[in-house]
Design an enzyme around this catalytic site. Structure first.
Site, PDB file in Angstrom:
ATOM      1  N   CYS A  43       0.811  -1.217   0.000  1.00 25.02           N
ATOM      2  CA  CYS A  43       0.000   0.000   0.000  1.00 25.02           C
ATOM      3  C   CYS A  43       0.843   1.265   0.000  1.00 25.02           C
ATOM      4  CB  CYS A  43      -0.941  -0.003   1.197  1.00 25.02           C
ATOM      5  SG  CYS A  43      -2.069  -1.424   1.219  1.00 25.02           S
ATOM      6  N   PRO A 270      -6.034 -31.904   2.566  1.00 33.09           N
ATOM      7  CA  PRO A 270      -5.552 -31.850   3.951  1.00 33.09           C
ATOM      8  C   PRO A 270      -4.161 -31.230   4.062  1.00 33.09           C
ATOM      9  CG  PRO A 270      -6.512 -33.998   3.473  1.00 33.09           C
ATOM     10  CD  PRO A 270      -6.442 -33.266   2.170  1.00 33.09           C
ATOM     11  N   LYS A 427     -26.396  15.135  16.872  1.00 32.33           N
ATOM     12  CA  LYS A 427     -26.979  14.010  16.135  1.00 32.33           C
ATOM     13  C   LYS A 427     -26.107  13.822  14.897  1.00 32.33           C
ATOM     14  CE  LYS A 427     -31.331  15.316  15.805  1.00 32.33           C
ATOM     15  NZ  LYS A 427     -32.807  15.296  15.559  1.00 32.33           N
TER      16      LYS A 427
END
Length: 438
Positions: A43, A270, A427
């Site tokens: 990144c 497996p 709010k």
């Protein structure tokens, strides 16, 4: 003493090996990495090109020598696993420096080979892709050696946008083309307008529904008929999983070359696990398959596999939410949940608000557009998206946590915001989404 072989030494592979060693001091752990570098920050690469990261050394966490000194884990770079014999539990390894091949046995095999950048396939000395630190160095050296000025950036996904911004900030003159008018597909199409506005603001040329027809030296002929000259081309046209070598085994691949895994990141064979960009799993909040080739998923998978191998077989992956974010000049684009094209599988409603990211009277306020989709059958949140100059990351992370806990859109009214005028509203936008949905 158990022997653990890891394929790939970047985010998933190196992290998994490191976590295994933390839990298990005795096992023999060896990592094969086909490229030059290990443990680099993918990144960070666009920001290295843009010289925002001042020295490339900051993008490289470990060398094989340092990794062995710290963790007693052997890392062999330039060593490519080219085949798997899951019946004999061996891998065939190619030393890319000497061209010699050898077999290595394993008790547990962890596949984290990542993905490679797609290319348009033109023969050109000025064309580059960006996937690792070697690519970054090549781009940087080419810019310096050739006094690059005009750069053509192809594609409009996250990496292309980050590369374009960093080329511009470095003082170069980029141009963006994209083969369709659908840019930044992780976001809602109508929320992407600020990308084009930011390009216009800086007089950065761009053309949608445009493709290259031919490259002749520095002369580029486009499908539109235009002929232009560029010093450099950087392709950002997607990636594909590095799974070709897996075809020799009994490991199941899907039609795109990804490995489906269960909630322990086990494959159908497996003692073989798959993590990172190559693995595909499912969403956490809805019953749909999900492939999320981002850093968080690779690190989470690495921890789960390490716990499994160390003996904690109760730990399981609960699924992706697909949380993602990108900065493009002054704006942040973030979303979480199902992709826009997956919403059609649900009976949904959408609610949105656009208001200042913090109290209107406090200086520096700017609009934040927040949108939430919810399932009409149970009112649980399917997807959320946010675009703005500030506060998008905070809201999307809160909504990610809400989705993780299967909250309904109505319960967003109960979210208790950390309020002070520089940060939010009494709010908050998240509360307002809940109220508007009622």
């Amino acid at each position: 003493m158990p022997k653990i072989v890891v394929v790939g030494a970047v985010a998933g592979g190196a992290t998994c090996a490191s976590q295994i060693r933390r839990l298990d001091k005795e096992s023999d752990i060896i990592i094969f990495e086909k490229d030059r570098d290990m443990s680099f920050a993918n990144c960070a690469l666009p920001y290295v090109i843009g010289e925002v990261v001042e020295d490339r050394k900051y993008a490289l966490a470990y060398t094989p020598e340092k990794f062995y000194d710290r963790k007693q884990i052997t890392v062999k770079t330039y060593h490519e696993v080219i085949a798997i014999n899951d019946e004999r539990q061996t891998v065939t390894v190619l030393n890319r420096k000497t061209n010699e091949q050898f077999e290595e046995s394993y008790d547990k095999l962890i596949l984290s080979p990542g993905a490679s950048a797609n290319s348009l396939g033109f023969e050109s000395d000025i064309t580059f892709t960006l996937r690792n630190l070697e690519d970054t160095d090549a781009i940087d050296q080419f810019i310096k050696a050739n006094q690059v000025d005009k750069v053509l950036v192809i594609g409009a996904g996250y990496v292309s946008l980050e590369v374009l911004e960093n080329l511009y900030e470095r003082g170069l003159h980029p141009t963006l083309i994209h083969r369709s008018d659908k840019i930044n597909k992780l976001m809602d199409a109508d929320m992407n307008q600020p990308i084009l506005d930011e390009l216009d603001k800086r007089e950065i040329p761009y053309r949608l529904n445009e493709e290259i027809d031919a490259i002749n030296g520095n002369e580029i002929t486009f499908k539109s008929g235009k002929v232009e000259h560029y010093d450099m081309i950087i392709e950002g046209v997607g990636t594909h999983p590095n799974s070709k070598f897996i075809e020799s085994s009994n490991i199941k691949l899907d039609r795109k070359g990804f490995i489906p895994v269960n909630d322990k990141f086990e494959t159908n064979v497996p003692n073989i696990y798959a993590i990172g960009d190559i693995a595909t799993s499912h969403y956490r909040h809805v019953d749909l398959p999900a492939s999320v080739p981002l850093a968080w998923g690779a690190h989470r998978a690495a921890s789960i596999v390490a716990e499994q191998i160390a003996g904690n077989d109760t730990i399981e992956f609960k699924g992706f939410l697909g949380n993602n974010i990108v900065k493009f000049f002054d704006y942040t684009f973030a979303s979480v949940g199902v992709k826009p094209n997956e919403l059609k599988q649900f009976d949904y409603k959408m609610v949105e608000v656009t208001q200042g990211a913090h109290a209107n009277y406090y200086p520096g306020n700017s609009p934040l557009h927040l949108r939430v989709y919810y399932d009409t059958s149970n009112r649980q949140i399917l997807r959320a998206a946010a675009v703005g100059k500030e506060g998008a990351d905070k809201r999307i992370d809160v909504l990610s946590m809400a989705m993780m806990n299967q909250l309904t859109v109505d319960e967003l009214t109960e979210f208790e915001v950390a309020y002070a005028p520089p940060y939010s509203h009494p709010k908050d936008l998240i509360n307002m989404i809940g109220y508007k949905a009622k």
